[in-house]
Design an enzyme around this catalytic site. Structure first.
Site, short mmCIF file in Angstrom:
data_model
loop_
_atom_site.label_atom_id
_atom_site.label_comp_id
_atom_site.label_asym_id
_atom_site.label_seq_id
_atom_site.Cartn_x
_atom_site.Cartn_y
_atom_site.Cartn_z
N HIS A 96 -11.18 40.97 8.97
CA HIS A 96 -11.20 39.83 8.27
C HIS A 96 -10.77 38.67 9.34
O HIS A 96 -9.73 38.97 10.09
CB HIS A 96 -10.49 39.76 6.93
CG HIS A 96 -11.28 40.63 5.87
ND1 HIS A 96 -11.16 40.20 4.61
CD2 HIS A 96 -12.38 41.71 6.03
CE1 HIS A 96 -11.95 41.29 3.77
NE2 HIS A 96 -12.58 41.76 4.73
N GLU A 150 -8.25 36.55 8.75
CA GLU A 150 -6.82 36.32 8.51
C GLU A 150 -5.89 37.53 9.20
O GLU A 150 -5.24 37.18 9.95
CB GLU A 150 -6.39 36.40 7.02
CG GLU A 150 -6.97 35.18 6.18
CD GLU A 150 -8.38 35.33 5.62
OE1 GLU A 150 -8.68 34.83 4.65
OE2 GLU A 150 -9.06 36.25 6.08
N CYS A 159 -8.42 37.40 0.47
CA CYS A 159 -8.64 38.43 -0.39
C CYS A 159 -7.45 39.55 -0.38
O CYS A 159 -6.31 39.12 0.42
CB CYS A 159 -9.83 39.41 0.45
SG CYS A 159 -9.24 40.34 1.59
N CYS A 165 -5.96 40.68 2.92
CA CYS A 165 -5.45 39.68 3.74
C CYS A 165 -3.98 38.97 3.15
O CYS A 165 -3.13 38.71 3.99
CB CYS A 165 -6.53 38.51 3.94
SG CYS A 165 -7.92 38.97 4.75
#
Length: 170
Positions: free
Chosen positions: A64, A66, A94, A97
């Site tokens: 992801h 992040e 999410c 993250c």
């Protein structure tokens, strides 16, 4: 691809300017066969580390934006502790993250689009939020259970950790 971009910034930008930058790298990442997410870690002294979503491009469900930005910042700074740093991300993080942000000891997180905006765009993380926020029925998608082992075996990694004088606490 912006996943390893590092720069020194003589002048700090506003949160809105950093968020706009995160959105721009997310749009650029879509054009580069990545997901529609971008993130920036800015250290207290103004160094900037970018990350983009490469889940499908790298076949890595943890890639992801992040997490990638946090990894790039940690590698660039030579530390796992990002105290004093701020994460700016194109979309509400999410649970993974958010957890990574907590483990990195970030001071603050700003985001542009909400989880509802992401759902409208085809990225509905509601089931993951419910997993952590809901009841037992919401956790049926991934059962997690402790299996009994003899106590000494069960805690052997921690025993070894505590006996290791060269360990790095985190």
């Amino acid at each position: 691809m912006h996943s390893t971009a590092i720069s020194d910034s003589a002048t700090q930008q506003t949160p809105a300017e950093y968020l706009a930058q995160a959105v721009r790298i997310a749009v650029d990442n879509v054009r580069n066969e990545g997901g529609p997410f971008g993130a920036i870690v800015v250290t207290a002294d103004g160094r900037v580390f970018e990350g983009v979503n490469r889940v499908t491009a790298n076949l890595d469900p943890s890639a992801h934006a992040e997490v990638t930005a946090i990894r790039n910042a940690c590698q660039g700074l030579g530390t796992f502790d990002l105290s004093g740093a701020t994460l700016y991300t194109s979309c509400e993080p999410c649970p993974m993250c958010l957890a990574t942000s907590l483990w990195a000891r970030l001071d603050r997180v700003y985001f542009a689009a909400s989880r509802d905006d992401a759902a409208d765009g085809g990225f509905d993380d509601a089931v993951f939020y419910r997993y952590f926020e809901g009841d037992a029925a919401d956790r049926e998608i991934l059962p997690v259970a402790q299996e009994p082992l003899p106590p000494a075996e069960r805690v052997a990694p921690f025993t070894e950790w505590n006996l290791t004088t060269t360990r790095v606490e985190y």
